[in-house]
Design a protein around this motif. Structure first.
Motif, mmCIF file in Angstrom:
data_model
loop_
_atom_site.group_PDB
_atom_site.id
_atom_site.type_symbol
_atom_site.label_atom_id
_atom_site.label_comp_id
_atom_site.label_asym_id
_atom_site.label_seq_id
_atom_site.Cartn_x
_atom_site.Cartn_y
_atom_site.Cartn_z
ATOM 1 N N THR A 1 -7.967 -32.181 50.287
ATOM 2 C CA THR A 1 -7.130 -31.820 49.141
ATOM 3 C C THR A 1 -5.694 -31.496 49.525
ATOM 4 O OG1 THR A 1 -7.804 -29.501 49.303
ATOM 5 C CG2 THR A 1 -9.132 -30.955 47.889
ATOM 6 N N THR A 2 -5.372 -31.446 50.786
ATOM 7 C CA THR A 2 -3.995 -31.231 51.217
ATOM 8 C C THR A 2 -3.479 -32.497 51.897
ATOM 9 O OG1 THR A 2 -4.734 -30.287 53.322
ATOM 10 C CG2 THR A 2 -4.311 -28.762 51.519
ATOM 11 N N GLN A 3 -2.169 -32.728 51.781
ATOM 12 C CA GLN A 3 -1.583 -33.943 52.334
ATOM 13 C C GLN A 3 -1.781 -34.002 53.836
ATOM 14 O OE1 GLN A 3 2.401 -35.085 50.941
ATOM 15 N NE2 GLN A 3 2.945 -35.593 53.044
ATOM 16 N N PRO A 4 -2.382 -35.070 54.355
ATOM 17 C CA PRO A 4 -2.620 -35.190 55.790
ATOM 18 C C PRO A 4 -1.314 -35.375 56.565
ATOM 19 C CG PRO A 4 -4.073 -36.643 54.534
ATOM 20 C CD PRO A 4 -3.010 -36.159 53.596
ATOM 21 N N GLU A 5 -1.395 -35.173 57.857
ATOM 22 C CA GLU A 5 -0.234 -35.333 58.723
ATOM 23 C C GLU A 5 0.128 -36.814 58.848
ATOM 24 O OE1 GLU A 5 1.086 -34.398 63.380
ATOM 25 O OE2 GLU A 5 -0.929 -33.912 62.644
ATOM 26 N N GLY A 6 1.408 -37.092 58.898
ATOM 27 C CA GLY A 6 1.863 -38.462 59.060
ATOM 28 C C GLY A 6 3.121 -38.748 58.265
ATOM 29 N N VAL A 7 3.476 -40.028 58.201
ATOM 30 C CA VAL A 7 4.679 -40.462 57.490
ATOM 31 C C VAL A 7 4.310 -40.783 56.040
ATOM 32 C CG1 VAL A 7 6.506 -42.178 57.370
ATOM 33 C CG2 VAL A 7 5.694 -41.370 59.601
ATOM 34 N N THR B 1 -5.617 -36.193 37.719
ATOM 35 C CA THR B 1 -6.015 -34.809 37.922
ATOM 36 C C THR B 1 -6.938 -34.662 39.126
ATOM 37 O OG1 THR B 1 -7.752 -35.151 36.298
ATOM 38 C CG2 THR B 1 -5.753 -34.082 35.538
ATOM 39 N N THR B 2 -7.509 -35.742 39.594
ATOM 40 C CA THR B 2 -8.287 -35.653 40.834
ATOM 41 C C THR B 2 -7.315 -35.610 42.004
ATOM 42 O OG1 THR B 2 -8.452 -38.051 41.057
ATOM 43 C CG2 THR B 2 -10.189 -36.964 39.819
ATOM 44 N N PHE B 3 -7.666 -34.868 43.049
ATOM 45 C CA PHE B 3 -6.680 -34.700 44.101
ATOM 46 C C PHE B 3 -7.256 -34.896 45.493
ATOM 47 C CE2 PHE B 3 -7.948 -30.475 42.542
ATOM 48 C CZ PHE B 3 -8.634 -29.977 43.645
ATOM 49 N N GLY B 4 -8.331 -35.646 45.632
ATOM 50 C CA GLY B 4 -8.840 -35.951 46.953
ATOM 51 C C GLY B 4 -8.048 -37.082 47.603
ATOM 52 N N TRP B 5 -7.594 -36.864 48.838
ATOM 53 C CA TRP B 5 -6.959 -37.934 49.621
ATOM 54 C C TRP B 5 -8.052 -38.823 50.197
ATOM 55 C CZ3 TRP B 5 -1.698 -38.864 50.603
ATOM 56 C CH2 TRP B 5 -0.817 -37.918 50.088
ATOM 57 N N VAL C 1 -4.863 -44.416 57.460
ATOM 58 C CA VAL C 1 -4.026 -44.475 56.258
ATOM 59 C C VAL C 1 -4.683 -43.619 55.175
ATOM 60 C CG1 VAL C 1 -3.008 -45.980 54.519
ATOM 61 C CG2 VAL C 1 -3.299 -46.816 56.860
ATOM 62 N N TRP C 2 -3.889 -42.802 54.506
ATOM 63 C CA TRP C 2 -4.414 -41.919 53.466
ATOM 64 C C TRP C 2 -3.803 -42.273 52.106
ATOM 65 C CZ3 TRP C 2 -8.257 -38.455 54.528
ATOM 66 C CH2 TRP C 2 -8.461 -38.126 55.866
ATOM 67 N N PHE C 3 -4.656 -42.443 51.078
ATOM 68 C CA PHE C 3 -4.221 -42.784 49.717
ATOM 69 C C PHE C 3 -4.346 -41.543 48.820
ATOM 70 C CE2 PHE C 3 -5.752 -46.637 51.657
ATOM 71 C CZ PHE C 3 -4.898 -47.630 51.219
ATOM 72 N N ASP C 4 -3.297 -41.244 48.091
ATOM 73 C CA ASP C 4 -3.310 -40.113 47.159
ATOM 74 C C ASP C 4 -3.606 -40.614 45.754
ATOM 75 O OD1 ASP C 4 -2.913 -37.505 46.145
ATOM 76 O OD2 ASP C 4 -0.859 -38.021 45.604
ATOM 77 N N LYS C 5 -4.566 -39.975 45.066
ATOM 78 C CA LYS C 5 -4.911 -40.348 43.679
ATOM 79 C C LYS C 5 -5.085 -41.861 43.585
ATOM 80 C CE LYS C 5 -2.372 -36.391 41.799
ATOM 81 N NZ LYS C 5 -1.963 -35.857 43.119
ATOM 82 N N ILE C 6 -6.049 -42.367 44.311
ATOM 83 C CA ILE C 6 -6.194 -43.810 44.476
ATOM 84 C C ILE C 6 -6.569 -44.507 43.177
ATOM 85 C CG2 ILE C 6 -8.620 -43.751 45.156
ATOM 86 C CD1 ILE C 6 -7.890 -45.878 47.310
#
Length: 554
Positions: free
Chosen positions: A67-73, A123-127, A112-117
């Protein structure tokens, strides 16, 4: 001393859906409902009146629920493709075009991490995690976009493949179904990311229920598609290049921005900030919903030209300022984009006028705001007597009182514009000042004044021609009056009173009639065809097109 009413004005309006290069001027509907509670996400639970915790209160002990933004660009993208959205009544098709997308590229060079895919469920917030190998990104199915666990009972909405269901229908929320298999994207050298089709040629992903909740399991909903999905998705890199305002040392002036927002309607407006620096005109507040955005134009003699420029992010959509002209086809009016929006400019009065329109919309011409015949003019904060309102053109009785229409012009008696933030109105029932009770109207404090333009969608609802319907909790009413109050130039002035006399029959120009439709709303705004536990706002639609509202507690 009169008490000021405390309201929170919410809601974003969108003028029409994409229609080639034009969009109807009069087609107005809501933007995406971006702040739903989790229970609204699930149509099955919503219909059954089952309330689930909102995501902000969701507890999780699952390692794959990020639920928190992962490390990276972090890189920003613009979405394109179709989408499926669950609403009361079935699944609707739409477009995800111009919605934003955030993707994080991890330091290891492959994660690679996708936000709100899933575009329709912001309203869902799983990366969601993907693994990159060459020009392909693989996302393992079953990752959690939303998750809740209490004791031993859990419910998750997981990201999976979906395919058309030949035995289903949109009305039954099952025109697509879960399909096993990992999700794959391609990524080209320009970083364009594309959802790849499965072995059957279907490029679609969605949310699927994963739960041991007895209600979902016993009724056969576990493992079923939730009703949200994206089809033929493409993510294109998006560069933010917002226009900047003048140097902080430049003094900004108060201006009025007046316009028509509907054909045949009254001229309305709001306050903005302006500055002229050399040959540049800077305007802040031209967008109602992105008030911090700057609109920058070039001054050339008695003309100011505004070219297309970014306006900012609006409900997860990338929007631009752009010009449009209003064209008529048969009896309908449409916005049609133009290359440049040119204003006539009077250097002496610093006033700008145009016969064309300023719009805020997406590249695919999804229009969020449209303003016709815009005028920007310097504004002086002085005492002015408000023009007389109009009351009672639409009136009908309800179970708990009556509903009356109110139109409060944002003009003084000479036709000059008023500062909307300093304009309110009060109602008088049988000559007595009416108090809006905090408990009945669900407001913080009881009050006797309503801010100009306020709408809550229940007791204060917008009508056509910039009028509002107001519910009054008072029986056996004979007369209803309305008076507007303006506090300009540190002076309080009042309009003349407008009065509506209720006919002896208790029925006026808008007749009560048989109920043809009944809908129930809870206090979060969720709509249902059946009452839910707790407080219900009951909205009845009559055969003559009018509506009546009542509060029912179950």
């Amino acid at each position: 001393m009169m008490k000021k009413i405390l309201f929170c004005i919410t809601g974003v309006l969108m003028a029409g859906a994409m229609c080639a290069q034009t969009v109807p001027v009069t087609a107005v509907k809501n933007f995406e409902a971006q702040h739903q509670q989790a229970s609204v996400l699930d149509p099955v639970l919503a219909q059954k009146g089952v309330t689930m915790p909102a995501p902000a209160r969701a507890g999780s002990d699952a390692s794959d629920y990020v639920t928190t933004q992962p490390e990276g660009v972090l890189k920003t993208y613009s979405r394109a493709g179709e989408k499926l959205t669950s609403v009361m009544g079935g699944i609707v098709n739409g477009t995800q075009n111009d919605q934003s997308m955030k993707i994080v590229f991890a330091p290891d060079g492959k994660t690679v991490w996708f936000d709100k895919i899933i575009s329709a469920t912001s309203t869902t917030f799983g990366w969601i995690k993907g693994e990159r190998e060459g020009n392909k990104i693989t996302v393992k199915e079953g990752q959690k976009a939303w998750y809740y666990k209490q004791d031993t009972v859990y419910t998750a909405y997981t990201v999976t493949r979906i395919v058309p269901n030949p035995d289903g229908s949109a009305e039954n929320y099952n025109n697509y179904k879960y399909a096993p298999g990992d999700i794959t994207f391609s990524i080209d050298k320009d970083s364009v990311i594309t959802l790849l089709p499965d072995e059957n040629g279907v490029a679609a992903i969605g949310l699927t229920r994963d739960s041991n909740d007895p209600f979902l399991v016993e009724n056969g909903y576990n493992g079923k598609w939730l009703g949200y999905g994206d089809i033929n998705t493409v993510y294109t890199p998006y560069t933010v290049n917002l226009p900047q305002g003048p140097d902080s040392t430049v003094k900004l002036e108060d201006y009025s921005m007046t316009y028509f927002n509907e054909i045949g309607g009254p001229r309305v407006g709001r306050m903005v900030k302006c500055a002229v620096v050399d040959n540049k005109m800077y305007i802040q507040g031209a967008s109602q919903y992105i008030p911090e955005a700057w609109l920058v134009g070039d001054i050339d003699g008695n003309k100011v030209t505004f070219t297309e420029q970014q306006a900012g992010l609006l409900d997860y959509y990338y929007t631009d300022f752009r010009g449009a002209e209003v064209v008529q086809r048969d009896s309908e009016y449409y916005y049609s984009p133009i290359e440049k929006l040119v204003f006539n400019y009077d250097p002496a009065t610093k006033t700008l006028t145009t016969d064309n329109s300023l719009i805020v919309g997406t590249k695919s011409f999804l229009v969020a705001e449209g303003y016709m015949n815009v005028e920007f003019a310097p504004f002086a904060d002085v005492a002015m007597k408000p023009a007389t309102p109009v009351v009672g053109e639409a009136y009908y009785e309800t179970m708990q009182g009556c509903v009356v229409s109110v139109y409060v012009p944002c003009l003084d008696v000479k036709g000059s514009f008023l500062d909307p933030s300093k304009l309110t109105y009060s109602l008088y029932v049988d000559g007595a000042l009416y108090t809006f009770d905090a408990d009945k109207y669900y407001i913080e404090h009881s009050a006797t004044e309503v801010p100009y333009g306020y709408s809550d969608g229940y007791f204060f609802k917008p009508l056509n021609m910039n009028r509002y319907s107001v519910e009054i909790f008072s029986s056996n009413v004979s007369t209803i009056g309305v008076k507007s109050i303006y506090r300009g130039g540190d002076t309080t002035t009042e309009s003349d009173m407008a009065t509506f006399t209720i006919p002896l029959t208790g029925v006026s120009e808008v007749k009560t009639s048989d109920v043809v439709k009944t809908q129930y709303y809870d206090l979060t705004g969720r709509c249902s065809d059946h009452p839910v536990q707790g407080v219900n706002i009951v909205v009845r639609t009559h055969s003559d097109g009018t509506t009546s509202t009542a509060k029912v507690v179950r």
